[in-house]
Write a protein that holds these residues in place. Structure first.
Motif, PDB file in Angstrom:
ATOM      1  N   MET A   1      44.027 -45.918  -2.339  1.00  0.00           N
ATOM      2  CA  MET A   1      42.736 -45.269  -2.073  1.00  0.00           C
ATOM      3  C   MET A   1      42.177 -44.689  -3.363  1.00  0.00           C
TER       4      MET A   1
ATOM      5  N   ARG B   1      41.231 -42.028  -5.174  1.00  0.00           N
ATOM      6  CA  ARG B   1      41.261 -40.573  -5.018  1.00  0.00           C
ATOM      7  C   ARG B   1      40.719 -39.887  -6.258  1.00  0.00           C
TER       8      ARG B   1
ATOM      9  N   ARG C   1      24.375 -33.357   0.400  1.00  0.00           N
ATOM     10  CA  ARG C   1      25.463 -34.337   0.478  1.00  0.00           C
ATOM     11  C   ARG C   1      25.993 -34.698  -0.907  1.00  0.00           C
TER      12      ARG C   1
ATOM     13  N   ASP D   1      29.821 -34.247  -2.402  1.00  0.00           N
ATOM     14  CA  ASP D   1      30.467 -35.510  -2.763  1.00  0.00           C
ATOM     15  C   ASP D   1      30.519 -36.479  -1.579  1.00  0.00           C
ATOM     16  N   LEU D   2      29.520 -36.415  -0.706  1.00  0.00           N
ATOM     17  CA  LEU D   2      29.416 -37.407   0.367  1.00  0.00           C
ATOM     18  C   LEU D   2      28.450 -38.511  -0.039  1.00  0.00           C
ATOM     19  N   GLU D   3      27.741 -38.268  -1.149  1.00  0.00           N
ATOM     20  CA  GLU D   3      26.769 -39.230  -1.655  1.00  0.00           C
ATOM     21  C   GLU D   3      26.925 -39.248  -3.159  1.00  0.00           C
ATOM     22  N   GLN D   4      26.808 -40.433  -3.782  1.00  0.00           N
ATOM     23  CA  GLN D   4      26.944 -40.513  -5.241  1.00  0.00           C
ATOM     24  C   GLN D   4      25.564 -40.533  -5.884  1.00  0.00           C
TER      25      GLN D   4
ATOM     26  N   ARG E   1      35.533 -31.273  -3.908  1.00  0.00           N
ATOM     27  CA  ARG E   1      35.783 -31.667  -2.523  1.00  0.00           C
ATOM     28  C   ARG E   1      37.292 -31.788  -2.277  1.00  0.00           C
ATOM     29  N   LEU E   2      37.977 -32.405  -3.222  1.00  0.00           N
ATOM     30  CA  LEU E   2      39.420 -32.569  -3.043  1.00  0.00           C
ATOM     31  C   LEU E   2      40.125 -31.209  -3.020  1.00  0.00           C
ATOM     32  N   ARG E   3      39.524 -30.235  -3.708  1.00  0.00           N
ATOM     33  CA  ARG E   3      40.076 -28.874  -3.699  1.00  0.00           C
ATOM     34  C   ARG E   3      39.675 -28.105  -2.453  1.00  0.00           C
ATOM     35  N   ARG E   4      38.830 -28.694  -1.645  1.00  0.00           N
ATOM     36  CA  ARG E   4      38.302 -28.037  -0.432  1.00  0.00           C
ATOM     37  C   ARG E   4      37.567 -26.757  -0.782  1.00  0.00           C
TER      38      ARG E   4
ATOM     39  N   ILE F   1      44.353 -29.370   9.481  1.00  0.00           N
ATOM     40  CA  ILE F   1      44.456 -30.317   8.370  1.00  0.00           C
ATOM     41  C   ILE F   1      44.988 -29.620   7.118  1.00  0.00           C
ATOM     42  N   PHE F   2      44.606 -28.365   6.937  1.00  0.00           N
ATOM     43  CA  PHE F   2      45.058 -27.642   5.749  1.00  0.00           C
ATOM     44  C   PHE F   2      46.469 -27.087   5.933  1.00  0.00           C
TER      45      PHE F   2
END
Ligand SMILES: Nc1ncnc2c1ncn2[C@@H]1O[C@H](COP(=O)(O)OP(=O)(O)O)[C@@H](O)[C@H]1O
Ligand SMILES: [Mg+2]
Lengths: 309, 287
Positions: free
Chosen positions: B1, B3, B79, B83-86, B103-106, B133-134
């Motif tokens: 993936m 990441r 968005r 980071d839901l849109e580039q 985003r990966l760091r929440r 999830i966390f």
């Protein structure tokens, strides 16, 4: 605790669906009645010539009523009448001890056990393949053509080869039949589950992305629950396919037991009533199995709290 | 993936508010820093220019509202931050790192335009979803869910399923879900759009006091001028497509304590007037 005016309203309760079930009775009865009438007419027409000749040869009266009555009572009719099949079914189910080779329950169980084993293998394989396909593009590209190709092979031609080949390496009895059943039934499960696992809408997937959830987390918490309606739909198809696969596997091997063996034996000896009884028995079995999946589906949704329809 | 790959490709992020661009007057390090951001959607009908040349810096603890005609790219901008849109051009930093790393760091909680609740989960389990999830322990999960459901007045509906709730109650549940893991940055896309006025007022007050007490940074999209002015320290007025910023209205002179009645004060009305003028100018530009 603070409450807004909106919060005070009691939540809506689902309306009972009993009225729907009552409304269904009439159409179902009409269809069943129509089928029975058409069946009787077919028996009458199909058996007419044979019956007429037989009566004439024996010097019996051949007026309309006599022939018509006789078409319903042939020992080896071209098309047996519904009541003949029903009587044969009754005798097969209740006339013998369930362990007897003449009992339809015995043969039904032999077929059912292979069907269920094949279904379990096929469904598990189908789900596993779908999960792999959804997560790995390379799997989709490399395996999907083979999966599709596998389904174009006529099972009737392959079944004997498979059974003989497996027999040669010492695998016989239940397993070869189950494998053929599994071969037929994994495909609808794969197709349905690929669609189901991709079903959750964009916003629900985006939400998981904002949590940077792992693929496993997304699979368990979002994809699998969303896929359930697709899963159950494909399981119903798969179960029917598995039954067909088992019966086909019982045909060519000179199997001693199973509904397929009954069909084959019936056709060797021209026992049309026996053939039809085995056929109807198989159809009833399929209906029962599909109904069982439907019940499991309803129970699952109820446990999940999803509104039914 | 894919990441960390994309993040790794980017240049080293600016560690502090350096003087390379004309940033907002706030001296604090920018939580969200956007420069010359543009985004073009490639569609079958040709390119859609959703954002172009957007410059903005948002400091820690700011409450920034985005207002503009629908289709002007407010959702798109949010968005991008999430980071839901580039973005197709420009630069975007969130908490000093790329949007993806943030985003990966929440780093943020997102409230979508629709409630986006999972139909097979009860309200409390929907709110608990991010905590699950966390990997938050069960006891704490339960405590937090209760606290935030009470905050949005859904305490009595914890065991209900989404379909048993009205649309407004569903959006409140989705707000509780975004708040319950206590992100320092909140991205809210028209969260109160589906609510009636009274509930909306109530939640506006609640959000404002939450913001005051926690010092969170909030990016808030709305269609309502009073709502924007009431809540915000700054209101960003956007033009129709391609979305760009036409005015940034400072509301900090309303102070941080804002009773609902402040909306009738001359100061408030003056600010609201300026926002309206900006929106009108944007519309004229379009026709
Ligand atoms: N995924 C997408 N693909 C193509 N066009 C899009 C997409 N998302 C949004 N748009 C278009 O981009 C523009 C801005 O959309 P959006 O950011 O949703 O506006 P707003 O939230 O301000 O109403 C709109 O014209 C919209 O149609
Ligand atoms: Mg929008």
């Amino acid at each position: 605790m603070p409450m807004t005016s909106e919060a005070l309203a009691p939540p809506a309760r689902p309306v009972a669906r009993a009225t729907l079930a009552e409304g269904n009775a009439l159409p179902i009865a009409t269809v069943v009645l129509t089928i029975v009438i058409v069946w009787y007419l077919s028996a009458l027409l199909a058996n007419w010539t044979g019956t007429f000749d037989a009566l004439a040869r024996a010097g019996n009266p051949t007026d309309l009523q006599a022939v018509a009555t006789a078409t319903m009572q042939q020992e080896r009719p071209v098309v047996p009448a519904p009541h003949q099949v029903a009587a044969e079914l009754w005798k097969g189910v209740f006339g013998f001890a369930p362990s007897s080779k003449r009992s339809l329950l015995f043969h039904g169980w032999v077929t059912l056990s292979a069907t269920l084993l094949g279904f379990a293998i096929g469904a598990a394989l189908g789900i596993a393949l779908a999960i792999a396909i959804v997560h790995l593009r390379s799997v989709e590209a490399s395996i999907m053509p083979w999966i599709v190709a596998s389904q174009t092979v006529p099972i009737l031609a392959v079944a004997p080869i498979v059974i003989v080949a497996l027999g040669a390496v010492g695998i016989d009895g239940l397993m070869p039949k189950a494998l053929i059943a599994a071969y037929l039934c994994f495909f609808p499960v794969t197709v349905g589950m690929v669609k189901g696992l991709n079903a959750p809408d964009r916003m629900l997937r985006d939400l998981m992305r904002t949590y940077s959830a792992s693929q496993t987390g997304i699979l368990l918490r979002l994809r699998l629950p969303s896929a359930l309606p697709y899963l159950f739909a494909s399981l119903k198809i798969a179960l029917a396919a598995s039954l067909v696969g088992t019966i086909v596997a019982e045909l060519p091997t000179g199997a001693q037991a199973g509904l397929g063996a009954r069909l084959l034996a019936g056709s060797y000896y021209g026992q049309t009533v026996q053939i039809w009884a085995a056929l109807i028995g198989a159809a009833l079995l399929a209906a029962l199995l599909v109904q069982a999946v439907a019940l499991a589906e309803a129970a699952t949704y109820r446990a999940m709290g999803v509104r039914s329809r | 993936m894919p990441r960390a790959s994309a993040a790794a490709l980017r240049t080293v992020p600016p560690t502090d508010a350096d003087a390379t661009e004309d940033r907002a007057p706030e001296p604090a390090r920018a939580v969200v820093s956007v420069s010359d951001l543009s985004l073009t959607y490639e569609t079958a009908d040709g390119p859609v220019y959703a954002l172009s040349g957007v410059d903005l810096a948002i400091a820690a603890g700011e409450f920034v509202s985005f207002i503009g005609p629908s289709g002007c790219g407010k959702t798109t901008l949010l968005r991008c931050v999430a980071d839901l849109e580039q973005p197709t051009g420009g630069e975007l930093w969130v908490n000093g790192v790329s949007a993806e790393a943030a985003r990966l760091r929440r780093d943020y909680g997102f409230v979508f335009q629709a409630p986006a609740l999972y139909p097979w989960r009860t309200i409390e389990r929907n709110v608990a979803l991010p905590l699950e999830i966390f990997g938050v322990p069960k006891a704490e999960r339960r405590e937090r869910v209760r606290r935030y459901l009470d905050l949005v007045h859904l305490g009595g509906f914890a065991k209900k399923f989404p379909w048993q709730l009205s649309g407004g109650m569903q959006s409140r549940a989705s707000i509780a879900r975004a708040l319950c893991f206590d992100p320092q940055l909140l991205l809210m896309d028209e969260p109160f759009g589906a609510l009636d006025e009274i509930v909306r007022d109530h939640l506006n007050e609640q959000l404002l006091s939450l913001w005051r007490e926690t010092g969170k940074t909030v990016l808030f999209v709305t269609h309502s001028i009073p709502e924007a002015v009431y809540l915000s320290s700054r209101v960003v007025v956007m033009s129709p497509r391609p979305g760009r910023i036409i005015d940034v209205v400072d509301c900090s002179r309303l102070g941080r304590q804002r009773p609902l009645e402040i909306r009738e004060s001359p100061e408030f009305l003056a600010i609201a007037h300026r926002v309206r003028e900006g929106l009108r100018a944007g519309h004229a530009y379009d026709e």
